[in-house]
Design a protein around this motif. Sequence first.
Motif, mmCIF file in Angstrom:
data_model
loop_
_atom_site.group_PDB
_atom_site.id
_atom_site.type_symbol
_atom_site.label_atom_id
_atom_site.label_comp_id
_atom_site.label_asym_id
_atom_site.label_seq_id
_atom_site.Cartn_x
_atom_site.Cartn_y
_atom_site.Cartn_z
ATOM 1 N N TRP A 109 0.826 -1.338 0.171
ATOM 2 C CA TRP A 109 -0.095 0.141 -0.129
ATOM 3 C C TRP A 109 0.816 1.192 0.126
ATOM 4 O O TRP A 109 1.799 1.132 0.506
ATOM 5 N N VAL A 110 0.429 2.215 -0.615
ATOM 6 C CA VAL A 110 0.911 3.475 -0.498
ATOM 7 C C VAL A 110 -0.008 4.637 -0.276
ATOM 8 O O VAL A 110 -1.060 4.369 -0.687
ATOM 9 N N GLU A 111 0.476 5.668 0.401
ATOM 10 C CA GLU A 111 -0.552 6.790 0.955
ATOM 11 C C GLU A 111 -0.455 7.991 0.013
ATOM 12 O O GLU A 111 0.728 8.289 -0.313
ATOM 13 N N PHE A 112 -1.779 8.586 -0.545
ATOM 14 C CA PHE A 112 -1.374 9.681 -1.330
ATOM 15 C C PHE A 112 -2.651 10.561 -0.764
ATOM 16 O O PHE A 112 -3.762 10.175 -0.767
ATOM 17 N N LYS A 113 -2.271 11.813 -0.696
ATOM 18 C CA LYS A 113 -3.131 12.712 -0.020
ATOM 19 C C LYS A 113 -4.218 12.318 1.038
ATOM 20 O O LYS A 113 -5.516 12.366 0.986
ATOM 21 N N GLY A 114 -3.513 11.567 2.105
ATOM 22 C CA GLY A 114 -4.467 10.886 3.197
ATOM 23 C C GLY A 114 -5.254 9.738 2.882
ATOM 24 O O GLY A 114 -5.927 9.283 3.669
ATOM 25 N N VAL A 115 -4.941 9.178 1.698
ATOM 26 C CA VAL A 115 -5.881 8.161 1.164
ATOM 27 C C VAL A 115 -4.828 6.806 1.115
ATOM 28 O O VAL A 115 -4.039 7.085 0.444
ATOM 29 N N ILE A 116 -5.180 5.733 1.525
ATOM 30 C CA ILE A 116 -4.188 4.600 1.418
ATOM 31 C C ILE A 116 -4.735 3.719 0.241
ATOM 32 O O ILE A 116 -6.035 3.425 0.209
ATOM 33 N N HIS A 117 -3.880 3.676 -0.698
ATOM 34 C CA HIS A 117 -4.064 2.669 -1.883
ATOM 35 C C HIS A 117 -3.634 1.442 -1.725
ATOM 36 O O HIS A 117 -2.272 1.238 -1.454
ATOM 37 N N ARG A 118 -4.372 0.311 -1.847
ATOM 38 C CA ARG A 118 -3.625 -1.008 -1.527
ATOM 39 C C ARG A 118 -3.866 -1.752 -2.705
ATOM 40 O O ARG A 118 -4.764 -1.556 -3.648
ATOM 41 N N PHE A 119 -2.843 -2.786 -3.086
ATOM 42 C CA PHE A 119 -2.484 -3.306 -4.121
ATOM 43 C C PHE A 119 -2.318 -4.915 -3.725
ATOM 44 O O PHE A 119 -1.728 -5.117 -2.646
ATOM 45 N N LYS A 120 -2.804 -5.824 -4.417
ATOM 46 C CA LYS A 120 -2.451 -7.168 -4.502
ATOM 47 C C LYS A 120 -1.682 -7.444 -5.854
ATOM 48 O O LYS A 120 -1.981 -6.880 -6.761
ATOM 49 N N ALA A 121 -0.823 -8.763 -5.588
ATOM 50 C CA ALA A 121 -0.313 -9.187 -6.936
ATOM 51 C C ALA A 121 -1.315 -9.139 -8.184
ATOM 52 O O ALA A 121 -2.274 -9.978 -7.851
ATOM 53 N N GLY A 122 -0.857 -8.587 -9.072
ATOM 54 C CA GLY A 122 -1.796 -8.758 -10.304
ATOM 55 C C GLY A 122 -3.136 -8.015 -10.009
ATOM 56 O O GLY A 122 -4.210 -8.266 -10.912
ATOM 57 N N ASP A 123 -3.431 -7.256 -9.090
ATOM 58 C CA ASP A 123 -4.499 -6.500 -8.818
ATOM 59 C C ASP A 123 -4.924 -5.770 -10.346
ATOM 60 O O ASP A 123 -4.182 -4.788 -10.620
ATOM 61 N N ARG A 124 -6.310 -5.583 -10.215
ATOM 62 C CA ARG A 124 -6.752 -4.578 -11.226
ATOM 63 C C ARG A 124 -8.134 -4.016 -11.141
ATOM 64 O O ARG A 124 -8.865 -3.658 -11.540
ATOM 65 N N SER A 125 -8.304 -3.924 -9.533
ATOM 66 C CA SER A 125 -9.358 -3.451 -8.912
ATOM 67 C C SER A 125 -9.393 -1.923 -8.743
ATOM 68 O O SER A 125 -10.319 -1.230 -8.486
ATOM 69 N N HIS A 126 -8.311 -1.330 -8.673
ATOM 70 C CA HIS A 126 -7.979 0.143 -8.509
ATOM 71 C C HIS A 126 -8.762 0.984 -9.509
ATOM 72 O O HIS A 126 -8.661 0.327 -10.845
ATOM 73 N N PRO A 127 -9.194 2.168 -9.136
ATOM 74 C CA PRO A 127 -9.923 2.770 -10.260
ATOM 75 C C PRO A 127 -8.951 3.497 -11.371
ATOM 76 O O PRO A 127 -9.466 3.810 -12.494
ATOM 77 N N GLU A 128 -7.779 3.439 -11.023
ATOM 78 C CA GLU A 128 -6.753 4.063 -11.955
ATOM 79 C C GLU A 128 -5.942 2.669 -12.484
ATOM 80 O O GLU A 128 -4.919 3.107 -12.956
ATOM 81 N N THR A 129 -6.552 1.624 -12.607
ATOM 82 C CA THR A 129 -5.755 0.451 -13.020
ATOM 83 C C THR A 129 -5.010 0.629 -14.373
ATOM 84 O O THR A 129 -3.845 0.506 -14.523
ATOM 85 N N GLU A 130 -5.946 1.189 -15.356
ATOM 86 C CA GLU A 130 -5.282 1.231 -16.633
ATOM 87 C C GLU A 130 -3.898 2.359 -16.742
ATOM 88 O O GLU A 130 -2.918 2.036 -17.359
#
Length: 145
Positions: A15-36
Amino acid sequence: MMKKTGVCKNRGKSWVEFKGVIHRFKAGDRSHPETEAIYKVLEGLIQRIKLEGFTPVTELVLMDVSEEEKEENLNCHSEKLALAYGLLKTSPGTDIRVSKNLRICHDCHCWIKLVSRVLGRVIIVRDQIRFHQFEDGLCSCGDYW
């Protein structure tokens, strides 16, 4: 036997924090809104690091698959996705901090060292054991982790 007894290994997460929001990732993850955009940054970075002479450490992948599939598996480790997101969202010269629930693998460690040198960025990865501060192609752990 492991399946029968319900034993399973922990899945790698970063995970990485940006502007107070934690963004979580798993291997091969494509669930993030900015995946592309994340994968576009990651693919460009993978190509750039290969041009610098990086060779993936595929012997770490224990699955019985082709070398190409092993490389693809390594390329989408959670810390690489988190780093790509950090690069996408921060300006040059800004430190990037990634946290991870497991130890960083040898492939990712070598890869991030090169990324820090090529991009001139400080990348800090907190894994299960220690902090790794990557700067100018070197790691604060002295490659002993």
